[in-house]
Write a protein that holds these residues in place. Structure first.
Motif, mmCIF file in Angstrom:
data_model
loop_
_atom_site.group_PDB
_atom_site.id
_atom_site.type_symbol
_atom_site.label_atom_id
_atom_site.label_comp_id
_atom_site.label_asym_id
_atom_site.label_seq_id
_atom_site.Cartn_x
_atom_site.Cartn_y
_atom_site.Cartn_z
ATOM 1 N N LEU A 177 0.836 -1.620 0.534
ATOM 2 C CA LEU A 177 -0.099 0.144 -0.701
ATOM 3 C C LEU A 177 0.845 1.494 0.221
ATOM 4 N N ALA A 216 -1.881 3.979 -1.280
ATOM 5 C CA ALA A 216 -2.066 4.269 -0.604
ATOM 6 C C ALA A 216 -1.825 4.313 0.978
ATOM 7 N N LEU A 235 -3.986 4.086 4.246
ATOM 8 C CA LEU A 235 -4.918 2.389 4.510
ATOM 9 C C LEU A 235 -3.518 1.920 5.466
#
Length: 278
Positions: free
Chosen positions: A174, A178, A181
């Protein structure tokens, strides 16, 4: 199948259902008598005479697994209530039930956990336990409000203990798309939820395997948590039994797909000298 074999399955299933339900005449018999008595018989013979009667998991573990799966599915409040009552009947505590439902927040989201706790509240109101009087007191939780850095470090330690390299790979994947996240996964899922008291890490991983199997949409995460279960002292037999039990609660396709994931995990571990045979 002979009539004797069928009777044996029914009798042993009824005995287990009576233990879980706490009643000599379980409600499934009376509620289905006028419309689908065969479904009641299948529930007793297959659900309890076959599945619950198997070795590999204790009846307490089976009840926690059911609570996890039914909370995650979010579509079976009456059955969740039955299994919460059943858990209390076989010695599961209020705290263990609440922690199992809170744990589902990670896998099924806040609505599922909140709805599960509503069902639990109703069950507890009918079955008050003086020893659980402080259940809702924040002082009873091991986790206190802490700085983000402390949550992250606590979560990272838990992630490494439970999921090892597999968990680190999830966060690393990630990083470029992201990263927040990934950080939330460490801070919240592991720093907040997994680090709570009330359930052992093995019980949390059994619940995670149950949820990921039942949802049927999380095969990569199921593989991670199968590794996690084995990393924290669970056995391959317990992993297979957990998935097998879900045939009765999430359907055969979900259970068959779960077993495919388990086969892949076991093969991967057998190929690694560090995890071969466990």
């Amino acid at each position: 199948m002979s009539a004797t074999a069928t009777t044996s399955r029914y009798d042993r299933g009824l005995a287990l259902l009576q233990e879980v339900s706490g009643t000599p005449v379980p409600g499934v018999l009376s509620s289905l008598a006028d419309i689908a008595p065969d479904l009641a018989r299948y529930t007793i013979e297959f659900g309890y005479g076959d599945i619950y009667h198997r070795a590999g998991l204790t009846i307490r573990q089976r009840q926690l697994i059911n609570i996890a799966a039914l909370t995650a599915l979010g579509t079976a409040a009456p059955q969740l209530r039955f299994h919460i009552d059943g858990a209390l009947n076989v010695g599961v505590t209020h705290r263990e039930i609440v922690e199992t439902i809170i744990h589902m927040l990670v896998y099924a989201g806040l609505p599922a956990a909140l709805n599960g706790l509503t069902v639990a509240r109703q069950a507890f109101a009918d079955r008050p336990d003086p020893e659980q009087a402080g259940l809702g007191d924040p002082a009873q939780s091991r986790i206190r409000p802490t700085e983000t850095s402390e949550r992250y470090q606590r979560g990272l330690a838990a992630l490494k203990e439970i999921d090892g390299h597999a968990g680190e790979q999830v966060v690393a994947a990630l990083e470029h798309i992201a990263p927040d996240l990934g950080r939330y996964t460490v801070e919240f899922c592991f720093g907040d939820i997994y680090s709570r008291s009330g359930l052992s890490l093995k019980e949390r991983e059994l619940a995670s395997v149950a949820a990921c199997t039942a949802l049927g949409t999380a095969a990569p995460q199921l593989r991670v948590h199968l590794h996690g279960l084995l990393n924290v002292g669970g056995s391959r037999e317990e992993a297979v039994e957990t998935i097998t039990q879900l045939a009765g609660y999430a359907g055969f396709p979900a259970a068959l797909n779960g077993i495919t994931a388990a086969r892949e995990v076991f093969t991967e571990r057998d190929a690694d000298p560090r995890t071969a045979g466990r």
